[in-house]
Design a protein around this motif. Structure first.
Motif, PDB file in Angstrom:
ATOM      1  N   SER A 230     -19.553 -11.237 102.442  1.00 30.89           N
ATOM      2  CA  SER A 230     -20.579 -10.542 101.666  1.00 30.89           C
ATOM      3  C   SER A 230     -21.316 -11.557 100.793  1.00 30.89           C
ATOM      4  N   PRO A 231     -22.463 -11.191 100.227  1.00 34.30           N
ATOM      5  CA  PRO A 231     -23.188 -12.130  99.356  1.00 34.30           C
ATOM      6  C   PRO A 231     -22.350 -12.649  98.203  1.00 34.30           C
ATOM      7  N   ASP A 232     -21.365 -11.870  97.744  1.00 33.24           N
ATOM      8  CA  ASP A 232     -20.502 -12.329  96.662  1.00 33.24           C
ATOM      9  C   ASP A 232     -19.699 -13.560  97.064  1.00 33.24           C
ATOM     10  N   PHE A 233     -19.169 -13.544  98.306  1.00 31.47           N
ATOM     11  CA  PHE A 233     -18.249 -14.587  98.727  1.00 31.47           C
ATOM     12  C   PHE A 233     -18.926 -15.773  99.391  1.00 31.47           C
TER      13      PHE A 233
ATOM     14  N   THR B 214     -24.093 -16.141  93.369  1.00 27.66           N
ATOM     15  CA  THR B 214     -23.888 -17.253  92.429  1.00 27.66           C
ATOM     16  C   THR B 214     -25.088 -18.184  92.427  1.00 27.66           C
ATOM     17  N   GLY B 215     -25.662 -18.436  93.614  1.00 29.88           N
ATOM     18  CA  GLY B 215     -26.866 -19.256  93.690  1.00 29.88           C
ATOM     19  C   GLY B 215     -28.038 -18.614  92.986  1.00 29.88           C
ATOM     20  N   ALA B 216     -28.170 -17.293  93.139  1.00 24.97           N
ATOM     21  CA  ALA B 216     -29.225 -16.580  92.419  1.00 24.97           C
ATOM     22  C   ALA B 216     -29.021 -16.697  90.916  1.00 24.97           C
ATOM     23  N   ALA B 217     -27.758 -16.595  90.483  1.00 26.31           N
ATOM     24  CA  ALA B 217     -27.465 -16.746  89.054  1.00 26.31           C
ATOM     25  C   ALA B 217     -27.834 -18.147  88.567  1.00 26.31           C
ATOM     26  N   SER B 218     -27.577 -19.162  89.379  1.00 27.88           N
ATOM     27  CA  SER B 218     -27.935 -20.530  88.995  1.00 27.88           C
ATOM     28  C   SER B 218     -29.437 -20.666  88.800  1.00 27.88           C
ATOM     29  N   GLY B 219     -30.213 -20.099  89.725  1.00 35.52           N
ATOM     30  CA  GLY B 219     -31.665 -20.153  89.589  1.00 35.52           C
ATOM     31  C   GLY B 219     -32.152 -19.452  88.345  1.00 35.52           C
ATOM     32  N   ALA B 220     -31.565 -18.283  88.052  1.00 35.23           N
ATOM     33  CA  ALA B 220     -31.969 -17.546  86.854  1.00 35.23           C
ATOM     34  C   ALA B 220     -31.582 -18.295  85.588  1.00 35.23           C
ATOM     35  N   LEU B 221     -30.389 -18.892  85.571  1.00 32.79           N
ATOM     36  CA  LEU B 221     -29.936 -19.613  84.379  1.00 32.79           C
ATOM     37  C   LEU B 221     -30.793 -20.847  84.105  1.00 32.79           C
TER      38      LEU B 221
ATOM     39  N   PHE C  96     -16.289 -18.106 110.557  1.00 33.64           N
ATOM     40  CA  PHE C  96     -15.221 -18.490 109.633  1.00 33.64           C
ATOM     41  C   PHE C  96     -15.629 -19.701 108.799  1.00 33.64           C
ATOM     42  N   ARG C  97     -16.295 -20.676 109.425  1.00 34.60           N
ATOM     43  CA  ARG C  97     -16.738 -21.863 108.710  1.00 34.60           C
ATOM     44  C   ARG C  97     -17.818 -21.506 107.686  1.00 34.60           C
ATOM     45  N   LEU C  98     -18.680 -20.551 108.034  1.00 31.25           N
ATOM     46  CA  LEU C  98     -19.740 -20.136 107.117  1.00 31.25           C
ATOM     47  C   LEU C  98     -19.148 -19.519 105.852  1.00 31.25           C
ATOM     48  N   VAL C  99     -18.130 -18.660 106.014  1.00 30.12           N
ATOM     49  CA  VAL C  99     -17.498 -18.032 104.850  1.00 30.12           C
ATOM     50  C   VAL C  99     -16.804 -19.080 103.984  1.00 30.12           C
ATOM     51  N   LEU C 100     -16.060 -19.991 104.608  1.00 30.94           N
ATOM     52  CA  LEU C 100     -15.361 -21.028 103.842  1.00 30.94           C
ATOM     53  C   LEU C 100     -16.342 -21.925 103.101  1.00 30.94           C
ATOM     54  N   MET C 101     -17.417 -22.313 103.772  1.00 31.65           N
ATOM     55  CA  MET C 101     -18.412 -23.162 103.117  1.00 31.65           C
ATOM     56  C   MET C 101     -19.080 -22.406 101.971  1.00 31.65           C
ATOM     57  N   GLY C 102     -19.328 -21.115 102.175  1.00 27.40           N
ATOM     58  CA  GLY C 102     -19.922 -20.311 101.112  1.00 27.40           C
ATOM     59  C   GLY C 102     -19.025 -20.217  99.892  1.00 27.40           C
ATOM     60  N   ILE C 103     -17.713 -20.071 100.118  1.00 27.18           N
ATOM     61  CA  ILE C 103     -16.768 -20.021  98.999  1.00 27.18           C
ATOM     62  C   ILE C 103     -16.765 -21.346  98.247  1.00 27.18           C
ATOM     63  N   GLY C 104     -16.815 -22.467  98.992  1.00 31.61           N
ATOM     64  CA  GLY C 104     -16.839 -23.780  98.348  1.00 31.61           C
ATOM     65  C   GLY C 104     -18.101 -24.002  97.533  1.00 31.61           C
ATOM     66  N   VAL C 105     -19.251 -23.658  98.108  1.00 30.00           N
ATOM     67  CA  VAL C 105     -20.521 -23.809  97.393  1.00 30.00           C
ATOM     68  C   VAL C 105     -20.545 -22.904  96.171  1.00 30.00           C
TER      69      VAL C 105
END
Length: 347
Positions: A105-108, A113-120, A160-169
């Motif tokens: 999901s967008p959360d994971f 989090t990226g959207a929050a970074s842009g807003a901050l 699976f790699r996309l989810v793991l990379m997303g969690i790391g980012v």
């Protein structure tokens, strides 16, 4: 002897839409629940308004005081809640289907989090507010999505790699966000922290327009290309044999889901849990492994509306942000999901 599931087929021109009766009924019930809770939210608050007065105001026959409460204070909040829920539910359904992972999901995958970074960055570095914060959230979400995709790409993108990379980012961006807040002035840090919780408090017609445009433009696009999701889940080779344009469908669906997540975050902040839980909850109610995008969308609207009601009435003197409620529910849901998966692995 196997039984066929009954489905209604609606055809219009060259398009066809298959509807499972139970899924359609569940979607309709969820829609009525979402609208019902939204209407209750119009009547409750610091200044309760009787149902009859709210109806008069919506019909254009209310008093000046009632019209102000309904149209300026409560209706924008209610509409933002419904539309953000729809956007998050639909976005979560697409990501979970594309990644074939209940955590996709967008959360994971780092988008919120990226959207929050842009807003901050806009709030704490450039000193902007209002529409600029929303624009920063959208840009941050899109940049994060591109970064996660490129980092996960290796002769294609494995779910699976996309989810793991997303969690790391996401973890890296969380650290960056914490650093920005730590370096900010106290009043700015408090405002930023409240925004990061996710809230519909004080939202106006500007936020309604932001998320409404996003939903109106992107949900029909997702519904059109969402016909290919089940075939894409069978693998690229099978999808090609079925005549599905694999790369184009996947790219359009992913970009539209990113846009929905960005618009929702720009309007209400990074609200957790809804995109994660709405699709599987709708699927369980409809007794289908894949309930579809529309049931997930209306489930998202129902969840967020109910969460906003709880946020206003559980501790009415505090009027806590809805993100607190959804985060708590999300923790319970995630715990249940992990326990369920563990029991399934033992069986």
């Amino acid at each position: 002897m196997p039984t066929r599931s009954r489905r209604a087929v609606i055809r219009a021109g060259g398009l066809s839409l298959r509807l499972h009766p139970r899924t359609g009924a569940i979607g309709l019930v969820l829609l009525l629940i979402a609208l019902g809770v939204a209407f209750v939210n119009l009547t409750t608050g610091d200044s309760p308004v009787p149902v009859a007065e709210v109806l008069k105001s919506l019909a254009g026959k209310g008093t000046a005081g009632t019209d102000f409460i309904v149209y300026e204070l409560r209706l924008p909040r209610v509409l933002v809640t419904l539309l953000v829920g729809v956007a998050l539910g639909a976005s979560g359904a697409v990501f979970q289907s594309l990644t074939r992972n209940p955590l996709g999901s967008p959360d994971f995958v780092g988008l919120t989090t990226g959207a929050a970074s842009g807003a901050l960055i806009v709030m704490l570095i450039t000193g902007g507010g209002g529409l600029r914060v929303g624009a920063g959230a959208i840009i941050g979400c899109v940049i994060t999505a591109v970064a996660v995709y490129l980092l996960a790409f290796r002769r294609g993108v494995q779910p699976f790699r996309l989810v793991l990379m997303g969690i790391g980012v996401s973890a890296l961006l969380e650290a960056f966000n914490s650093y920005l807040i730590y370096r900010a002035q106290l009043n700015e840090a408090i405002a930023a922290q409240v925004w990061l919780i996710g809230s519909v408090n004080g939202r106006g017609w500007t936020e309604v327009v932001i998320v409404a445009v996003t939903v109106v433009v992107l949900v029909p696009l997702i519904l059109y290309y969402g016909r290919h999701l089940k075939v894409l889940a069978l693998g690229d080779e099978m999808a090609v044999l079925q005549g599905v344009p694999v790369e184009r469908s996947r790219a359009i669906l992913a970009l539209a889901a990113v846009g929905l997540s960005a618009g929702a975050t720009a309007a209400a902040g990074p609200i957790a849990f809804v995109a994660l839980a709405a699709p599987p909850l709708a699927a369980r109610l409809s007794r289908s492994p894949d309930a579809g995008i529309l049931p997930a969308a209306v489930m998202g609207a129902a969840l967020l509306s109910a969460g906003d009601w709880a946020a206003q009435n559980v501790l009415p003197s505090d009027n806590i942000p809805v993100g607190v409620v959804t985060a708590a529910l999300g923790g319970l849901y995630l715990t249940w999901l992990l326990l369920h998966e563990r029991r399934g692995a033992r069986a």
